[in-house]
Scaffold this motif. Structure first.
Motif, PDB file in Angstrom:
ATOM      1  N   GLN A 688       2.496  -3.569   9.100  1.00  0.00           N
ATOM      2  CA  GLN A 688       3.502  -3.129   8.329  1.00  0.00           C
ATOM      3  C   GLN A 688       2.840  -3.119   6.780  1.00  0.00           C
ATOM      4  O   GLN A 688       3.120  -2.240   5.992  1.00  0.00           O
ATOM      5  CB  GLN A 688       4.632  -4.042   8.473  1.00  0.00           C
ATOM      6  N   LYS A 692       2.825   0.030   4.166  1.00  0.00           N
ATOM      7  CA  LYS A 692       3.258  -0.123   2.892  1.00  0.00           C
ATOM      8  C   LYS A 692       2.018   0.233   1.743  1.00  0.00           C
ATOM      9  O   LYS A 692       2.293   1.005   1.053  1.00  0.00           O
ATOM     10  CB  LYS A 692       3.702  -1.338   2.491  1.00  0.00           C
ATOM     11  N   THR A 695       1.484   3.964   1.831  1.00  0.00           N
ATOM     12  CA  THR A 695       2.732   4.599   1.018  1.00  0.00           C
ATOM     13  C   THR A 695       2.446   4.477  -0.599  1.00  0.00           C
ATOM     14  O   THR A 695       2.617   5.343  -1.190  1.00  0.00           O
ATOM     15  CB  THR A 695       3.849   4.250   1.467  1.00  0.00           C
ATOM     16  N   ARG A 696       1.780   3.318  -0.821  1.00  0.00           N
ATOM     17  CA  ARG A 696       1.892   2.879  -2.245  1.00  0.00           C
ATOM     18  C   ARG A 696       0.602   3.704  -2.836  1.00  0.00           C
ATOM     19  O   ARG A 696       0.384   4.336  -3.956  1.00  0.00           O
ATOM     20  CB  ARG A 696       1.560   1.544  -2.478  1.00  0.00           C
TER      21      ARG A 696
END
Length: 733
Positions: A688, A692, A695-696
């Motif tokens: 997870q 993230k 995506t960042r």
């Protein structure tokens, strides 16, 4: 109304029908093994074995003399059922983990697989329950005499007793003790038991409707006639002296009986196929209790109002239709009472034979070298125990016909199994309970029960002088059996329950607090308690340690051990199945953990035949680790425990017991499983976080591109602005 030979024929045909039902179910399961899953309705109805002839006949007699007090025998049981999702579910989970065979096996497993505790529980059950079996046989014999109008002695009287006993022996052996493994579910026997439970319910309700709406005009009419005849006590809650204490006593006895009676434990725990079936049983069994007791008072009232003597109240169920000339209803009532008695006899005898052979006979055989060869005939030995129990019960019933002891034996038996409660419930809910406390509690409670209930019974039977009851031994008033320590004025059963429980519980608590159990018992206690709450099933799992242990030698060792107790071919098959399950069958050498797990599964198989306590003792006395295996196991266990930091810090000497303590291996595997779960959760969290982060990163990259684009546009605009300023200055000049 009926000739003796015709009734014997009806009995034979009815038992033949039960045989057929059981045989059909067994054959269907044998041909289609996938159908061997029990219905929750079958499970729930089988639990109605709680209702014996003492319910079918005795409740009416109880109501005729003591009013509604008979409901106490069922009120406490219903309260006990309300807690089943907490208590019974835990007991079933323990059964699945340890392959429990009986209540003696359950209690002894909790307390370090103690053979002494298992033997004590078995002796209490044997002494307390065998006379109860006699009560069932006596009910069959007496009901036979009533519907045939035959004398209570003679060839026909003896014939029906021996016939029923022989049929019960055959039925119990064929469908209950046909195989050595008592943890294997007996679905044919349970199907026959369910049929009997339905028959006795239909029979009792039929007699109730007959008495209420044929002989009288309903409940209201009966109540009014009772009032006019000064028989109000039949429908009263307080028909006897000290009725409040008696209500409490009956509630306590029935609460414990729904758990502690060997037949109830077997049907509720050992025969359970799915713990979810408990939810169905939690409302079906109380409903059954309500229905079978709905017409107790009307039947008792009808008999008294028709002028029948209260001494015959136990058999009003038979006498009412018989005196009214209804032969069909009389036969139905007889078959209903017969079903109530035989259902209890079959299940109880099967359970007691398992307990006696595993916890009394087998330990004796193990200690006498000359008798060890009998271990190979353990199944036949169990058949012999079945026959001895039933023949002994028949002789007991014949010897004590129409005497005080059989009249009182129902509540006496309930008080006997009550002695299991502190050790049983303490073992489930109190972690500090240990083997010394359990043994002291069971022994002291049994002694008080025997002294305060059986000794007065023997005195009233004429076996001992009444001076013991009146003055006490050696004229010590404080030791009078029915007035211990000066407590007088109580009913004998209330007095016995009070003192036996006070002393039993006190000894259990004190013994548990003053005794510090050894590491083996602490580990088994932890494993036992965790099995009640764990949702995971244990599984065999090979490790990455060096494989240096020759598998063939260990297989032969296990075969030799198992063949002492079961057939050699079956022993060979069981060992090879274990090797397949462990995925080591094709290996030449195995790891130390694979070896220990192999031995644990061998013990698991053996426990199904001789009980957990005896199986553990046999493994401990037979299986040996060599020095390298001991050293590797000790080092591995110590390392894992210190890394996980989930157990108490103990001296290194404590771990020296690890190679011979199978409980430690179970604890080790549980810890490793927990570690795997933790790693899996962390892996999900990392995934997870990586998502993230990705995506960042994409957002940052997009921001950088936008920033560079804006810079380029700003530079371009700056250049254009400078050009405009230069052009404007040139035009002004």
């Amino acid at each position: 109304m009926f000739t003796p030979l015709s009734v014997i024929l009806y009995i034979t045909l009815y038992i033949g029908l039960l045989f057929s039902i059981a045989q059909i179910v067994e054959k269907r399961i044998e041909n289609k093994p996938k159908t061997a899953t029990s219905s929750p309705w079958v499970y729930a109805l089988s639990l109605a074995v709680y209702h014996t002839s003492w319910t079918f006949y005795g409740s009416v007699g109880f109501a005729a003399t003591s009013g509604l007090l008979f409901l106490g025998v069922y009120g406490g049981a219903i309260i006990g059922i309300l807690f089943w999702w907490i208590t019974l579910k835990r007991m079933i989970q323990v059964k699945e983990t340890f392959r429990i065979t009986s209540i003696a096996d359950f209690i002894s497993t909790r307390y370090n697989r103690s053979q002494k505790i298992a033997a004590t529980v078995t002796l209490i059950a044997l002494i307390g329950i065998v006379p109860y079996i006699s009560l069932q046989l006596k009910a069959i014999i007496n009901s036979f005499e009533l519907i045939t109008n035959s004398p209570n002695s003679g060839a026909q009287h003896d014939l029906v007793g021996w016939l029923v006993t022989l049929l019960m022996i055959a039925f119990t052996i064929i469908f209950g003790v046909r195989k050595l493994d008592p943890t294997e579910r007996h679905q044919g026997m349970i199907a026959a038991l369910v049929a009997e439970c339905i028959v006795k319910l239909i029979a009792f309700i039929s007699i109730g409707i007959f008495a209420t709406y044929y002989l009288f005009d309903g409940f209201g009419d009966i109540i009014n006639r009772l009032h006019d005849a000064n028989l109000d006590h039949v429908a009263s809650f307080s028909a006897t002296e000290n009725s409040g204490l008696m209500w409490i006593t009956l509630f306590i006895l029935s609460f414990s009986a729904i758990y502690n009676l060997p037949r109830q434990f077997h049907v509720a725990v050992v025969e359970n196929a799915n713990h979810r079936h408990i939810k169905t049983a939690m409302w079906v069994l109380p409903l059954y209790m309500v229905l079978i007791n709905l017409f107790v008072v009307p039947i008792a009232a009808a008999g008294l109002l028709m002028g029948m003597p209260s001494e015959s109240a136990d058999f009003f169920v038979l006498l009412l239709p018989q005196q009214s000339g209804s032969s069909g209803l009389t036969l139905l009532a007889f078959i209903g009472g017969f079903s109530a008695a035989t259902g209890m006899i079959i299940i109880t005898t099967m359970t007691l034979s398992t307990m006696v052979s595993n916890h009394l006979v087998l330990p004796i055989l193990e200690r006498i070298p000359q008798l060890k060869f009998i271990r190979s005939y353990l199944l036949q030995l169990r058949w012999l125990v079945v026959a001895l129990i039933l023949f002994g019960s028949l002789l007991f019933a014949t010897e004590f016909t129409d005497t005080y002891i059989l009249v009182a034996i129902g509540l006496i038996s309930f008080a006997a199994v009550l002695q299991f409660s502190p050790a049983l419930f303490g073992g489930i809910f109190w972690k500090k309970g240990n083997s010394l406390g359990a043994l002291l509690g069971l022994t002291s409670g049994f002694i008080v029960w025997f002294y305060s209930l059986l000794v007065p019974t023997f005195i009233k039977q004429g076996w001992f002088s009444e001076a013991l009851l009146i003055d006490g031994p050696w004229h010590i008033a404080a030791l009078k059996p029915e007035a211990l320590f000066g407590l007088e004025g109580l009913a004998p059963i209330t007095h016995a329950v009070f003192w036996s429980m006070v002393i039993n519980i006190s000894c259990y608590i004190i013994g548990s607090l003053i005794f510090s159990p050894n590491k083996s018992e602490r580990n088994l206690r932890t494993e036992f308690i965790s099995s009640m709450t764990s949702r995971k099933k244990r599984k065999a799992r090979p490790t990455g340690l060096d494989a240096y242990i020759p598998l063939h030698a260990k297989i032969e060792e296990a075969k030799n051990l198992l063949s002492n107790y079961i057939d050699a071919d079956k022993a060979s098959g069981e060992v090879l199945t274990i090797a397949e399950d462990l995925q080591v069958f094709h290996k030449e050498t195995i790891t130390i953990i694979e070896l220990v797990e192999f031995h644990r599964m061998v013990e698991h198989v053996l426990a199904g035949s001789i009980g957990a306590a005896s199986a553990h003792s046999a493994i401990e006395n037979t299986i040996r680790y060599n020095p390298r295996e001991e050293a590797d196991l000790k080092a591995l266990y110590s390392h894992i425990v210190s890394e996980l930091q989930t157990t108490e810090k103990e001296d290194a000497s404590d771990y020296a017991a690890a190679p011979t303590s199978f409980g430690l291996i179970e604890e080790l595997q549980t810890q490793l499983d927990d570690l795997e779960d933790k790693v899996a959760r962390q892996k999900v969290t990392i995934e997870q976080l990586e998502d993230k982060l990705e995506t960042r990163y994409q957002e940052i990259t997009k921001y950088r591109l936008e920033s560079q684009k804006i810079k380029q546009e700003n530079l371009q605009l700056t250049k254009e602005l400078n050009l405009l300023k230069g052009s404007e200055k040139a035009s002004n000049n």
